[in-house]
Enzyme design. Structure first.
Site, PDB file in Angstrom:
ATOM      1  N   GLY A  19       0.837  -1.206   0.000  1.00  0.00           N
ATOM      2  CA  GLY A  19       0.000   0.000   0.000  1.00  0.00           C
ATOM      3  C   GLY A  19       0.865   1.246   0.000  1.00  0.00           C
ATOM      4  O   GLY A  19       0.581   2.226  -0.715  1.00  0.00           O
TER       5      GLY A  19
ATOM      6  N   TYR B 172       5.894 -19.958   8.139  1.00  0.00           N
ATOM      7  CA  TYR B 172       6.839 -19.160   7.342  1.00  0.00           C
ATOM      8  C   TYR B 172       6.606 -19.392   5.846  1.00  0.00           C
ATOM      9  O   TYR B 172       6.498 -18.443   5.066  1.00  0.00           O
ATOM     10  CB  TYR B 172       8.267 -19.533   7.729  1.00  0.00           C
TER      11      TYR B 172
END
Ligand code: UDP
Length: 309
Positions: free
Chosen positions: A102, A145
């Site tokens: 963003g 992960y």
């Protein structure tokens, strides 16, 4: 260039800070110091082109002024952290990656994601090329992960396709060097610390599982080349020399001149049996080739550990 490095106080992030400051760039290092350490970048405090922001990128990120490039390296990455910090890892890979993308969109900045060979899981294709989709156990101990990074890659490609962000994805294979945490828990820091202390080197399983080990300066060079390229597809960066973990332990015993011996310990769940990068894409598209041999890189790392411990 004005660069934001998330996870900039971590092992790899701090080497990127050094590298880009030396190239006269302005570097903003953002880190929540969960596994990064202020010590890793402390010598840059007061440098007019360096700033440190103590911040967790899973929250909304604000940065004053323009950004040319964002390098998204924030995430714990050592297998022992997968158990301890599973939720934090999932949050930074998912929420953090979303926030960082963003920010890239608002700033119209280029963006590079630190991904990992873990996206290949326990691979059934060997060596691993970028078009292999992997073999990951989503609910296993390493899944936090692996899936966080797989999600981060998907999110990166979605921002590239939908918002036209100029993105890069580097899939980093096992990397070592100065400033790894002594208690990081990965094979190389464990073996070096153990060898220097004259303790047994803890090889998990029968030590026949393989990895290749890449020196951090070679990785940084590969990342810089990738940033300068226009490749939006993932690129493996790692060393093309495969060795077993028993061989690695023996090499470290020899290089430290230690009297330590090898002690075998249980193999953790889902531990990949074989891992080796196919680096043809990096060679072809980036003209990249690792320059530092395992002997040379390990010697430098051992010297650093000997001082740091
Ligand atoms: N390993 C080991 N002894 C240790 C730490 C790790 O034998 O003290 C093994 C581990 O099981 C794996 C390999 O070394 O097979 C590399 O582990 P590392 O934690 O460095 O990273 P990974 O490649 O598994 O993400």
């Amino acid at each position: 260039m004005r660069i934001l490095i998330t996870g900039g106080a971590g092992f790899i992030g701090s080497h990127l800070c050094d590298y880009f400051l030396e190239k006269n760039c302005e570097v903003i290092c953002m880190d929540n110091l969960l596994t990064g350490r202020a010590d890793n970048v402390a010598r840059h405090f007061g440098h007019p082109k360096f700033s440190f922001v103590h911040y967790d990128v899973t929250n909304y990120i604000h940065v004053d002024g323009p950004l040319d490039f964002i390098l998204h390296f924030a995430s714990p990455a050592s297998p022992p952290d997968f158990e301890r910090l599973g939720i934090r890892i999932l949050k930074v890979g998912a929420l953090g990656t979303h926030k960082v993308l963003g920010l890239a969109r608002v700033k119209q900045a280029k963006y590079l994601l630190a991904s990992t060979s873990e996206v290949y899981g326990d691979p059934q294709v060997h060596p691993q090329h970028e078009d292999y989709w992997g073999n990951v156990n989503p609910i296993g101990i390493r899944g936090v992960y692996d899936e966080a990074k797989r999600f981060a890659e998907s999110m990166t490609m979605a921002y590239h396709r939908l918002h036209g962000i100029d993105t890069r994805i580097v899939r980093i294979f096992n990397t070592y060097g100065e400033r790894m945490r002594l208690d990081d828990g990965r094979a190389i820091p464990n073996f070096i610390s153990q060898a220097l202390a004259g303790e047994d080197l803890t090889v998990y399983g029968d030590g026949s599982q393989t990895r290749s080990i890449g020196y951090v300066a070679d990785l940084v060079d590969g990342i810089h080349r990738l940033m300068q390229s226009s490749l939006n597809v993932p690129v493996n960066i790692g060393n093309p020399v495969e060795l077993t973990m028993k061989e690695l332990a023996e090499k470290i015993i020899a290089l430290t001149g230690s009297k330590s011996r090898i002690a075998f310990r249980p193999l953790p769940a889902d531990d990949p049996k074989q891992r080796l990068p196919d680096i043809s894409r990096a060679r072809r598209e980036l003209g990249w080739e690792p320059q530092v041999s395992a002997e040379e890189g390990l010697k430098r790392t051992i010297a650093w550990f000997a001082k740091a411990r």
